[in-house]
Design an enzyme around this catalytic site. Structure first.
Site, mmCIF file in Angstrom:
data_model
loop_
_atom_site.group_PDB
_atom_site.id
_atom_site.type_symbol
_atom_site.label_atom_id
_atom_site.label_comp_id
_atom_site.label_asym_id
_atom_site.label_seq_id
_atom_site.Cartn_x
_atom_site.Cartn_y
_atom_site.Cartn_z
ATOM 1 N N SER A 1 19.377 -16.767 -35.378
ATOM 2 C CA SER A 1 19.274 -18.195 -36.056
ATOM 3 C C SER A 1 19.788 -18.991 -35.071
ATOM 4 O O SER A 1 20.814 -18.755 -34.023
ATOM 5 C CB SER A 1 19.763 -18.248 -37.250
ATOM 6 O OG SER A 1 20.995 -18.614 -37.334
ATOM 7 N N THR B 1 19.404 -19.238 -30.346
ATOM 8 C CA THR B 1 20.729 -19.656 -30.548
ATOM 9 C C THR B 1 20.776 -21.024 -30.758
ATOM 10 O O THR B 1 19.641 -21.698 -30.596
ATOM 11 C CB THR B 1 21.735 -18.750 -29.538
ATOM 12 O OG1 THR B 1 23.128 -19.185 -29.758
ATOM 13 C CG2 THR B 1 21.212 -19.619 -28.098
ATOM 14 N N VAL C 1 24.140 -15.309 -36.560
ATOM 15 C CA VAL C 1 23.872 -16.638 -36.789
ATOM 16 C C VAL C 1 24.498 -17.168 -35.439
ATOM 17 O O VAL C 1 25.522 -17.043 -34.926
ATOM 18 C CB VAL C 1 24.834 -16.977 -37.991
ATOM 19 C CG1 VAL C 1 24.721 -18.298 -37.777
ATOM 20 C CG2 VAL C 1 24.184 -16.372 -39.190
ATOM 21 N N CYS C 2 23.747 -18.254 -34.876
ATOM 22 C CA CYS C 2 24.313 -19.211 -33.729
ATOM 23 C C CYS C 2 24.658 -18.519 -32.576
ATOM 24 O O CYS C 2 24.025 -17.676 -32.291
ATOM 25 C CB CYS C 2 25.187 -20.064 -34.618
ATOM 26 S SG CYS C 2 25.657 -21.227 -33.450
ATOM 27 N N THR C 3 25.991 -18.718 -32.238
ATOM 28 C CA THR C 3 26.285 -17.932 -31.051
ATOM 29 C C THR C 3 26.989 -16.637 -31.353
ATOM 30 O O THR C 3 27.145 -15.823 -30.217
ATOM 31 C CB THR C 3 27.497 -18.614 -30.395
ATOM 32 O OG1 THR C 3 28.590 -18.996 -31.383
ATOM 33 C CG2 THR C 3 27.023 -20.186 -29.758
#
Length: 336
Positions: free
Chosen positions: A163, A131, A111-113
């Site tokens: 994501s 990202t 997720v994300c970073t």
């Protein structure tokens, strides 16, 4: 319940993780269990030390298991994101354990970073990932073997899912639930969480940052929302009028009344702003950005930048902040 009877999901967290990156996936998976996921999800939080973590919001999340004690071959490994990703990606023990668990996992997600940890573990070399839009260029610079695409909400490349920022974790998790149990269960979870079912993977992150119309008409709001989420589509006046179920003449009147411009100019402004976000958050070429945002060519996009911002793509990429659009009266039509 025996381990074989559940889909074991391991959430990898660390201090200064984003609490929503933990809450969105775990909440959605918990809802799926309550709506009859079969087999159900066994959700666990794991950290390098085995202790809970202090999120970036200052709220502690307990119940952690030491990563080294997590049995191999989880169903799903998910590394969360947050401002603590910098330290997490250089934590040798955390990275080693993520690599170990990823080797036997049915799917690996970030997720994300959190993708910075996957990259540090060598798990996304030669793979397409996404990202948070703010970190795309940094990820690409640090890990040139990784194909970074900062535009979509989430990306699947083989068994690896990544994501965009924060709430897109919910979109990703709904997609995982649909893959595992079908659209009906995913729809039930989305309704329970009072969210969309679910935003498509290729919806651009940048659509959330484009300017909303000032006040006024709901239909205009809805149409501009569609425009900002589908910049590469046919967004001509006929297509927009057909989507709204009105005539092109009425469409033109609505845009003039509520936005002070024409549908074509509003679409061009949204595409230009979306392209500027991609220029600043990615290393994509101007030609690739032009295609993503509905421009016919890099030259057409270059002209749009000059008209809208009075600056070239290279200048916009170097700016410390997003440029502001020039006042309409000051803009020069290309070739004028």
């Amino acid at each position: 319940m025996p381990d074989a009877a559940v889909r074991r999901v391991v959430l990898v967290a660390y201090d200064d993780a984003q609490i929503l990156d933990i809450a969105c996936p775990s909440g959605a998976l918990d809802a799926a269990n309550r709506f009859g996921a079969d087999p159900p999800y066994g959700i666990g939080l794991a950290t390098a030390s085995g202790r809970g973590v202090l999120s970036s919001a200052g709220i502690g999340v307990g119940g952690g298991q030491r990563l080294a004690d997590v049995p191999a071959r989880p169903d799903t490994l998910m590394v969360v994101g947050g401002i603590g990703h910098e330290r997490a990606a250089v934590d040798g023990e955390l990275v080693r354990q993520v690599r170990r668990l990823a080797t036997g996992a049915r799917r690996v997600t970030a997720v994300c970073t959190g993708v910075f940890v996957l990259a540090a573990a060598g798990l996304v070399d030669q793979r397409r990932v996404t990202t948070h839009w703010r970190y795309g260029a940094e990820l690409a610079a640090r890990h040139p073997a990784v194909a970074v695409d900062p535009a979509p909400l989430y990306v699947r490349d083989g068994h690896v899912y990544t994501s965009a920022g924060v709430t897109s974790a919910l979109d990703l998790t709904l997609a995982l639930i649909e893959d595992d149990h079908g659209p009906a269960l995913a729809r039930d979870v989305a309704r329970e969480l009072v969210t969309y079912l679910h935003r498509p993977a290729d919806q651009a992150q940048i659509s959330m940052f484009l300017a909303a119309p000032p006040g006024g008409d709901r239909l205009v709001h809805d149409l501009l929302g569609h425009v900002s989420a589908h910049l590469a589509d046919d967004l001509g006046p006929r297509a927009l009028a057909a989507r709204a179920g009105i005539s092109t003449r009425h469409l033109t009147r609505l845009f003039a009344r509520h936005l002070g411009t024409t549908p074509a100019r509003a679409v061009r402004a949204a595409r230009t702003e979306g392209a500027a976000h991609l220029v600043r958050s990615s290393r994509l070429t101007l030609a690739a950005i032009a295609r993503r945002c509905g421009f016919g060519s890099a030259e057409t996009l270059r002209q749009a930048f000059l008209e809208h911002y009075g600056a070239t793509g290279d200048t916009i990429r170097r700016m410390p902040d997003m440029p502001r659009a020039r006042p309409r009266a000051d803009r020069q039509t290309p070739g004028a």
